[in-house]
Design a protein around this motif. Sequence first.
Motif, PDB file in Angstrom:
ATOM      1  N   ARG A 141      -6.363  -0.069   5.290  1.00  0.00           N
ATOM      2  CA  ARG A 141      -5.509  -0.157   6.475  1.00  0.00           C
ATOM      3  C   ARG A 141      -6.171   0.481   7.711  1.00  0.00           C
ATOM      4  O   ARG A 141      -5.515   0.667   8.736  1.00  0.00           O
ATOM      5  CB  ARG A 141      -4.166   0.535   6.194  1.00  0.00           C
ATOM      6  N   ASP A 193      -6.905   3.436   8.225  1.00  0.00           N
ATOM      7  CA  ASP A 193      -6.303   4.728   8.565  1.00  0.00           C
ATOM      8  C   ASP A 193      -7.300   5.810   8.177  1.00  0.00           C
ATOM      9  O   ASP A 193      -7.195   6.432   7.109  1.00  0.00           O
ATOM     10  CB  ASP A 193      -4.973   4.885   7.818  1.00  0.00           C
ATOM     11  N   HIS A 236      -6.097   3.772   1.883  1.00  0.00           N
ATOM     12  CA  HIS A 236      -6.003   4.091   3.309  1.00  0.00           C
ATOM     13  C   HIS A 236      -7.088   3.355   4.092  1.00  0.00           C
ATOM     14  O   HIS A 236      -6.850   2.901   5.220  1.00  0.00           O
ATOM     15  CB  HIS A 236      -6.137   5.608   3.526  1.00  0.00           C
ATOM     16  N   SER A 293      -7.388  12.324   2.119  1.00  0.00           N
ATOM     17  CA  SER A 293      -7.355  12.058   0.675  1.00  0.00           C
ATOM     18  C   SER A 293      -8.703  12.304   0.014  1.00  0.00           C
ATOM     19  O   SER A 293      -8.772  12.845  -1.097  1.00  0.00           O
ATOM     20  CB  SER A 293      -6.906  10.612   0.426  1.00  0.00           C
ATOM     21  N   ILE A 337       0.190   4.000  -2.797  1.00  0.00           N
ATOM     22  CA  ILE A 337      -0.224   5.356  -2.431  1.00  0.00           C
ATOM     23  C   ILE A 337       0.743   6.381  -3.008  1.00  0.00           C
ATOM     24  O   ILE A 337       0.329   7.426  -3.525  1.00  0.00           O
ATOM     25  CB  ILE A 337      -0.320   5.470  -0.888  1.00  0.00           C
ATOM     26  N   GLN A 375      -6.303   6.749  -3.568  1.00  0.00           N
ATOM     27  CA  GLN A 375      -5.504   6.773  -2.346  1.00  0.00           C
ATOM     28  C   GLN A 375      -6.393   6.553  -1.123  1.00  0.00           C
ATOM     29  O   GLN A 375      -6.050   5.781  -0.212  1.00  0.00           O
ATOM     30  CB  GLN A 375      -4.822   8.136  -2.189  1.00  0.00           C
ATOM     31  N   ALA A 379      -6.224   9.425   7.332  1.00  0.00           N
ATOM     32  CA  ALA A 379      -5.676   9.543   5.975  1.00  0.00           C
ATOM     33  C   ALA A 379      -6.785   9.429   4.935  1.00  0.00           C
ATOM     34  O   ALA A 379      -6.726  10.100   3.889  1.00  0.00           O
ATOM     35  CB  ALA A 379      -4.620   8.473   5.736  1.00  0.00           C
ATOM     36  N   TYR A 396       0.804  -1.219   0.000  1.00  0.00           N
ATOM     37  CA  TYR A 396       0.000   0.000   0.000  1.00  0.00           C
ATOM     38  C   TYR A 396       0.839   1.272   0.000  1.00  0.00           C
ATOM     39  O   TYR A 396       0.464   2.262  -0.637  1.00  0.00           O
ATOM     40  CB  TYR A 396      -0.968  -0.012   1.179  1.00  0.00           C
ATOM     41  N   ASP A 397       1.959   1.262   0.708  1.00  0.00           N
ATOM     42  CA  ASP A 397       2.790   2.478   0.710  1.00  0.00           C
ATOM     43  C   ASP A 397       3.238   2.827  -0.702  1.00  0.00           C
ATOM     44  O   ASP A 397       3.183   3.998  -1.110  1.00  0.00           O
ATOM     45  CB  ASP A 397       4.006   2.279   1.611  1.00  0.00           C
TER      46      ASP A 397
END
Length: 415
Positions: free
Chosen positions: A340, A342, A337, A349, A314, A333, A345, A310-311
């Motif tokens: 995860r 998050d 996020h 986004s 993204i 994005q 985030a 994912y990093d």
Amino acid sequence: MDMLRTIPAGVRILALGIALAFAPAAVWAQSGEDPPKLAQSTYNKLTDAREKMEESQYDAAISDMQALLDELEDRDYDRAITLQTMGYAHLGKSDYDAGIASFEQALALEALPTEAQLGAQHALARLYAAEARYAEARDALTTWMDTEGAEPAADDYALLGNIHAQLGEHGTGITAMRKAIELEDAPKESYYQLLLALCFEGERFGEAAQVLERMVRHWPGNAAYWRQLASVYMNLGRDTEAHATLRIAHRKGLLESERELLNLVQLAFAIDLPDHAARVLEEEMAAGRISRSQRNLEMLAEAWASAKQYDEAIAAYQRLAESTGSGKYLLSQAYLHMQRDDWAAVAESAEAAVGAGGLDSPGRAWMLLGMARIRQEQPDAGLEAMTRAAEYRDTAQQARQWIAHVKRQQRDAGS
């Protein structure tokens, strides 16, 4: 199949055939045959003709032998030897039509000794091939091969395979080329190329794959063979093997064009290896062999996302958003996020996506923003975003359900 135009052998190559055609009786006795009954006068005149041929005086030699033929009306053996020798003389001056006629007449007399008969049959087959008389070449060559005493070599079978190819006789051509390859001590690339062409023309792709598997082992530095093998595997529905083939070629540094490299990437996607697809894209973009086009960057982001990296995904979507100004990549994005959990985030986004615009479905961005605010325990902000999502047909029903759910929670909390 240019091989056919180089087939005619010169007089130097066929000189042994001439010599044997009218050698002294002792030579024939060694072969177990009765000595030929060649008249001494014929032998002398043919010897003179041969000497002229060795000095490239072909016209003079032919003229002498034509005069000799006029004297030999009732002597078939002498006529056959003379006609055969004339055939070699015509061949020496590249007059193949006349050479063919002389050999045909010599053979028709059926008077030549075995070795001379075989030599004439062999030469005639090659002359037919050189003159694009392929059906006659095939028949003459197979007759020669089937004659007792003939010793076909690899190049004879290669010639036969070439002739079959010209006639569209792929199956028999393949058989001949396999025999030619079998007889060679070392791999001969032109033989494999012709065998491969016959397999392709006959649409025998399974056999083509087998041939190419051997070719990449014999000539591992030839990029075309790796590409062709991968293509054949794909044609056969063997995508895993096609990917493995291109992967090896890539490791060897044989894939250079963007198209070739993207074929490798697409095959990696096809067999569910997105991690490899992403790494090839990253590596080759850095090397400048794959362009950082919008489509290629989209593919990179999709590959990392499919690989659950994912990093990296993204980051790829961020590059796209910055280079295009489109909110759709920021929305992608936001979804990553969300995978995860998050939510801060996600909210960032999704809000940025709404602000950037260019969305195919703005309602989905509002929906995500609303979900994120609710998860962040900001119900009023969540309701505001869900209300905006309810304005779009594709998200209206789901947004209303969320609004009802949040308001019910608020009522329960206040009672």
